[in-house]
Design an enzyme around this catalytic site. Structure first.
Site, short mmCIF file in Angstrom:
data_model
loop_
_atom_site.label_atom_id
_atom_site.label_comp_id
_atom_site.label_asym_id
_atom_site.label_seq_id
_atom_site.Cartn_x
_atom_site.Cartn_y
_atom_site.Cartn_z
N ASP A 154 -11.76 -4.77 88.11
CA ASP A 154 -11.57 -3.58 88.97
C ASP A 154 -12.94 -3.08 89.45
O ASP A 154 -13.87 -2.93 88.64
CB ASP A 154 -10.86 -2.48 88.15
CG ASP A 154 -10.41 -1.34 89.04
OD1 ASP A 154 -9.22 -1.30 89.39
OD2 ASP A 154 -11.25 -0.48 89.38
N ASN B 234 -16.25 3.97 99.54
CA ASN B 234 -15.52 4.25 100.80
C ASN B 234 -15.98 5.58 101.41
O ASN B 234 -16.20 5.66 102.63
CB ASN B 234 -14.02 4.36 100.52
CG ASN B 234 -13.31 3.02 100.61
OD1 ASN B 234 -13.71 2.13 101.35
ND2 ASN B 234 -12.24 2.87 99.85
N ASP C 186 -13.78 -2.43 103.25
CA ASP C 186 -13.04 -3.70 103.41
C ASP C 186 -13.98 -4.89 103.30
O ASP C 186 -13.66 -5.89 102.64
CB ASP C 186 -12.35 -3.75 104.79
CG ASP C 186 -11.10 -2.90 104.83
OD1 ASP C 186 -10.73 -2.33 103.79
OD2 ASP C 186 -10.49 -2.80 105.92
N GLU D 18 -8.29 -2.25 94.94
CA GLU D 18 -9.63 -2.77 94.59
C GLU D 18 -9.59 -3.48 93.23
O GLU D 18 -10.56 -3.57 92.53
CB GLU D 18 -10.66 -1.65 94.67
CG GLU D 18 -10.82 -0.66 93.58
CD GLU D 18 -9.60 0.07 93.00
OE1 GLU D 18 -8.46 -0.16 93.44
OE2 GLU D 18 -9.83 0.84 92.07
#
Ligand code: GTP
Length: 317
Positions: free
Chosen positions: A189, A197, A206, A233
């Protein structure tokens, strides 16, 4: 209504078939040549007598390549044997068999394989013969393969998606535990990805996920191993045949590769550093009863890695 004097459209008797033709063999060959569908005419032994233009186009070879040779030689098992059995029965005049449209492959050597729908019809003329009708399935196959690819991969990263991962995990679990061989799973993870972000935007987020996916994929030691995007993610790696220590080495490599990712070229600044937390579980001596239990254990180990400070690898107990 007046009674028709014409013969019925479907005639299966050799004496009345092509009643009006002076030379039925010529007429039949002419009909085959005129047909729009890819068609070959065979004698009752399966030897090719005539190949029409559509069949030449589909098979990519001139009629002379086929004429005089047994048609079944271009088919693979079990169809080759099925046709041989039909032609053997024809010689014994046992019955007139047909094959309804069936998917099979026409093969020229090892590489040149054409998927077709093949039907075989028996023509009960005075000189009986067979007609082979071929329908090209290559475009259909390509479309099916593309649909399968789309359904099994994650569109952002190109890795296997969660469903594919779970299917492969189940298959490999069955296969490896039956042989009493280990199976390891790593849950991975991305750390503080919401912050990434928020700082650099979703598009760069992305791109970051794509680069992480590539690093995980490249860290896997062999092609039996599978990397997947589990969701958001979160990623997974399946390592069939890998024990705890070997799985740990793979996780270390994943960690190193992701820590070393350089985002300067993407204009995000050279101090941007991305890390992942990982949880590993390994099945060795029947301690996990199911593949699902193995994955759950890897997930629990991952959340311990998060709780202990992230950017680390945790082994399940
Ligand atoms: N750019 C991008 N972001 C995604 C995608 N999928 C999930 N995310 C983001 O991933 C973030 C996950 O946030 P959290 O679950 O809070 O986890 P985190 O910030 O990584 O924190 P920890 O996991 O606790 O270290 C969310 O902001 C999601 O919007 C995706 O496909 N693209």
């Amino acid at each position: 209504m007046p009674h028709s004097t014409k013969p019925p459209a479907t005639v299966t008797n050799a004496d009345t078939f092509f009643l009006s033709a002076a030379n039925e063999e010529d007429l039949l060959r002419m009909v085959v040549r005129q047909m729009q569908e890819a068609t070959l005419q065979l004698d009752t032994d399966g030897t090719v007598l005539c190949v029409n233009t559509a069949a030449e186009g589909l098979l990519g070879k001139d009629a002379s390549h086929f004429v005089g040779r047994p048609w079944q030689q271009w088919l693979s098992s079990p169809w080759k044997e099925q046709l041989e059995a039909i032609f053997a029965q024809q010689n014994n005049k046992l019955n007139h068999q047909i094959i309804e449209p069936t998917e099979m492959t026409v093969t020229f050597g090892d590489r040149d394989i054409l998927p077709v729908n093949l039907s075989l019809s028996f023509i009960p003329a005075k000189t009986a013969c067979f007609l082979v009708n071929l329908q090209d399935l290559s475009r259909h196959k390509d479309e099916v393969n593309e649909l399968f690819r789309l359904a099994s991969t994650d569109s952002l990263t190109g890795l296997a998606n969660r469903r594919t991962f779970l299917d492969v995990l189940e298959q490999q679990w069955q296969s490896y535990t039956a042989k009493r061989r280990p199976v390891s799973a790593i849950m991975i993870d991305v750390d503080h990805f919401k912050t990434f972000n928020d700082c650099y935007g979703h598009i760069n987020g992305d791109k970051c996920l794509q680069r992480i996916a590539r690093e995980i994929s490249q860290a896997l030691p062999d092609k039996e191993c599978l990397a997947a995007r589990y969701g958001g993610e979160e990623f997974t790696a399946l390592l069939p045949g890998y024990n705890r220590q070997q799985a740990q080495s793979v996780a270390h490599l994943i960690r190193q590769r992701i820590n070393a990712l350089d985002f300067a070229a993407a204009g995000l600044g050279c101090d941007v550093r991305v890390s992942v937390s990982q949880g590993i579980a390994t099945e060795v001596n029947g301690q996990f009863r199911t593949a699902e239990a193995l994955l759950f254990a890897a997930d629990t180990a991952l959340y311990r890695a998060k709780a202990e400070g992230r950017d680390r690898i945790n082994l399940s107990c």
